[in-house]
Design a protein around this motif. Structure first.
Motif, short mmCIF file in Angstrom:
data_model
loop_
_atom_site.label_atom_id
_atom_site.label_comp_id
_atom_site.label_asym_id
_atom_site.label_seq_id
_atom_site.Cartn_x
_atom_site.Cartn_y
_atom_site.Cartn_z
N SER A 112 -8.61 -7.98 -14.31
CA SER A 112 -7.68 -9.07 -14.01
C SER A 112 -6.29 -8.74 -14.54
N TRP A 113 -6.24 -8.17 -15.74
CA TRP A 113 -4.96 -7.77 -16.35
C TRP A 113 -4.27 -6.71 -15.50
N LEU A 114 -5.03 -5.70 -15.07
CA LEU A 114 -4.46 -4.64 -14.24
C LEU A 114 -3.89 -5.20 -12.94
N GLY A 115 -4.65 -6.11 -12.33
CA GLY A 115 -4.18 -6.71 -11.09
C GLY A 115 -2.92 -7.52 -11.28
N THR A 116 -2.87 -8.29 -12.36
CA THR A 116 -1.70 -9.13 -12.62
C THR A 116 -0.46 -8.28 -12.91
N VAL A 117 -0.62 -7.28 -13.78
CA VAL A 117 0.51 -6.41 -14.13
C VAL A 117 0.99 -5.63 -12.91
N GLY A 118 0.05 -5.06 -12.17
CA GLY A 118 0.43 -4.27 -11.00
C GLY A 118 1.09 -5.10 -9.93
N ALA A 129 12.65 1.49 -3.75
CA ALA A 129 13.27 2.39 -4.73
C ALA A 129 12.35 3.57 -5.03
N ALA A 130 11.05 3.31 -5.15
CA ALA A 130 10.09 4.39 -5.40
C ALA A 130 10.05 5.35 -4.22
N TYR A 131 10.10 4.80 -3.02
CA TYR A 131 10.10 5.62 -1.80
C TYR A 131 11.35 6.51 -1.75
N GLU A 132 12.50 5.91 -2.00
CA GLU A 132 13.76 6.67 -1.92
C GLU A 132 13.83 7.75 -2.99
N ASP A 249 8.52 7.46 7.85
CA ASP A 249 9.25 6.19 7.78
C ASP A 249 8.67 5.31 6.67
N PHE A 250 9.54 4.52 6.08
CA PHE A 250 9.16 3.66 4.96
C PHE A 250 7.99 2.74 5.32
N ASP A 251 8.04 2.15 6.51
CA ASP A 251 7.00 1.19 6.90
C ASP A 251 5.62 1.84 6.98
N ILE A 252 5.59 3.14 7.27
CA ILE A 252 4.31 3.84 7.40
C ILE A 252 3.65 4.04 6.03
N VAL A 253 4.47 4.32 5.02
CA VAL A 253 3.93 4.65 3.69
C VAL A 253 4.18 3.54 2.67
N LYS A 254 4.61 2.40 3.13
CA LYS A 254 4.96 1.30 2.22
C LYS A 254 3.81 0.92 1.31
N SER A 255 2.61 0.77 1.87
CA SER A 255 1.46 0.35 1.06
C SER A 255 1.11 1.39 0.00
N GLN A 256 1.28 2.66 0.33
CA GLN A 256 0.99 3.72 -0.64
C GLN A 256 1.97 3.67 -1.81
N PHE A 257 3.23 3.41 -1.51
CA PHE A 257 4.23 3.35 -2.58
C PHE A 257 4.10 2.07 -3.38
N ALA A 258 3.55 1.03 -2.78
CA ALA A 258 3.26 -0.19 -3.54
C ALA A 258 2.22 0.13 -4.62
N MET A 259 1.23 0.95 -4.27
CA MET A 259 0.22 1.36 -5.24
C MET A 259 0.84 2.21 -6.34
N VAL A 260 1.80 3.06 -5.97
CA VAL A 260 2.49 3.89 -6.96
C VAL A 260 3.25 3.02 -7.96
N ALA A 262 2.67 -0.15 -8.68
CA ALA A 262 1.71 -0.90 -9.49
C ALA A 262 1.12 -0.02 -10.59
N ARG A 263 0.73 1.19 -10.22
CA ARG A 263 0.12 2.09 -11.20
C ARG A 263 1.10 2.45 -12.31
N LYS A 264 2.34 2.68 -11.94
CA LYS A 264 3.36 3.02 -12.94
C LYS A 264 3.56 1.87 -13.91
N ALA A 265 3.58 0.65 -13.40
CA ALA A 265 3.74 -0.53 -14.26
C ALA A 265 2.54 -0.70 -15.18
N GLN A 266 1.35 -0.46 -14.65
CA GLN A 266 0.14 -0.58 -15.45
C GLN A 266 0.14 0.43 -16.60
#
Length: 306
Positions: A112-118, A129-132, A249-260, A262-266
Motif C-alpha cells: 500500500s505504501w509503495l502504491g501511494t508513494v509511486g 520530464a522523465a521521457y525528455e 512518441d511520448f504517447d506510446i511510451v507514456k505508461s512505461q515512463f510513469a512506472m519509471v 513511480a519507481r524512482k520516487a519509491q
C-alpha cells in the motif's frame, strides 16, 4: 509434515489433471465470483487469488486450464481437510500462525505504501520530464558508411603493415581525385593486397570500433577519411550519411515512463526511511578491531606508548 504435503500436492496435481481433460472453459475472471462450494463452505475469488500467489512459481509449466483446475481442486481439498481437522480437534501452532498473519499484514502495508508513494509522484509533467531526459540521454547521431579494409594477417610483420598502409593511402588519393569509392575498392581487389569493401547500415558510436568511431563522427558526410589503423589492418572510411535516431512518441511510451517515475520516487522514499532509522544487522559480524583501540582510553594509552 513435508512428506504429507508432497503426497497431498501429488493428489491435487493428479485430480486437477483429470479434471482439466473434462473442463470446457476456464474462468477468465474469478476475483468477484464464487468458485466452488463444499457443502456449506464457500470458496470465492479471494481464496483463488491467494492460492494463485502461493503457487505462482510452481505452476509455470502448466497451461491455463490445468493451472485453473489445480487451484480449484487445491482449495476444495483445503476446505475438506481443514474441516475434518476441526472435527478431530487437531491443534496448530497459534503463535507461529500469528507471526504469519503479522508478516502478511506488514507486506500488505508495504505494498500500500509503495502504491501511494509511486502514484503520488506521477503527473503529466513528471512523466514527460522523465521521457525528455531519456530522449536527451539516448539521442545520439548514427552514421551510415562504407569501409575499405587492407588486412594485415600478422600484426607484428612491420613490412606487411607498411605495405598495407601504402595501399590504403593510394586508395584515399584516388578517391580524393574524384574516383568512386566502390570502384577504387573493386580495382584493388584483384591486386596482391586486395581491399575488402564493406557497407554498414546506420550505426551508433557504441556499435563501431572505437578507433573508427573517433574519426568517423568528426568526418563530414560525403568525405573519405585518411587510413585508420585497426587490429585488422588499415581501413579507409567514407561517411555516406548521418542521422539522429528518432525516439518513440511520448504517447506510446507514456505508461512505461510513469512506472519509471513511480519507481524512482519509491526508491528515494525508501532511502530516506533507511537514513532516518537506526538499523543494526546482527547477521553480519563486526570487522576485527585493533586490540589497542577497543576503547578511547586504550587507544590513548597505545598512542602514548608509541
Amino acid at each position: 509434515m513435508v512428506v504429507g504435503l508432497a503426497v497431498a500436492t501429488s493428489l491435487w496435481a493428479a485430480s486437477g489433471s483429470s479434471r482439466a481433460q473434462s473442463s470446457d472453459t476456464v474462468l477468465a475472471k474469478v476475483s468477484d465470483l464464487i468458485v466452488a462450494k463444499v457443502d456449506d463452505i464457500v470458496i470465492d475469488g479471494r481464496d483463488y487469488a491467494l492460492a494463485q500467489q502461493m503457487f505462482v512459481h510452481d505452476l509455470k509449466g502448466l497451461d491455463e486450464k490445468a493451472r485453473h483446475d489445480f487451484l480449484v481442486q487445491y482449495l476444495i481439498d483445503v476446505a475438506l481437510m481443514s474441516r475434518d481437522a476441526q472435527k478431530r480437534d487437531l491443534k496448530v501452532d497459534e503463535a507461529a500462525l500469528q507471526r504469519n498473519f503479522d508478516f502478511i499484514r506488514k507486506k500488505a502495508l508495504m505494498e500500500s505504501w509503495l502504491g501511494t508513494v509511486g502514484q503520488g509522484a506521477i503527473s503529466e509533467d513528471s512523466v514527460r520530464a522523465a521521457y525528455e531526459q531519456a530522449v536527451k540521454d539516448t539521442s545520439e547521431p548514427q552514421i551510415r558508411m562504407r569501409t575499405m579494409l587492407f588486412k594485415v594477417d600478422a600484426a607484428g610483420d612491420e613490412k606487411a603493415v607498411k605495405t598495407a598502409e601504402e595501399r590504403a593511402n593510394e586508395a584515399v588519393a584516388r578517391v580524393k581525385k574524384g574516383e568512386e569509392f566502390t570502384k577504387v575498392a573493386e580495382d584493388m581487389t584483384g591486386t596482391s593486397l586486395p581491399a575488402t569493401l564493406k557497407e554498414a547500415g546506420y550505426q551508433s558510436r557504441q556499435q563501431m570500433k572505437p578507433e573508427i568511431a573517433k574519426v568517423a563522427f568528426t568526418t563530414d558526410v560525403g568525405s573519405t577519411t585518411a587510413p585508420i589503423r585497426t587490429e585488422q589492418g588499415w581501413e579507409v572510411v567514407k561517411v555516406e550519411d548521418k542521422q539522429t535516431r528518432k525516439p518513440l512518441d511520448f504517447d506510446i511510451v507514456k505508461s512505461q515512463f510513469a512506472m519509471v517515475v513511480a519507481r524512482k520516487a519509491q526508491l528515494a522514499a525508501m532511502e530516506k526511511l533507511r537514513s532516518e532509522a537506526k538499523i543494526e544487522r546482527m547477521d553480519i559480524p563486526e570487522p576485527p578491531q585493533d586490540q589497542a583501540a577497543k576503547t578511547p582510553n586504550d587507544a590513548a594509552k597505545a598512542k602514548t606508548s608509541n
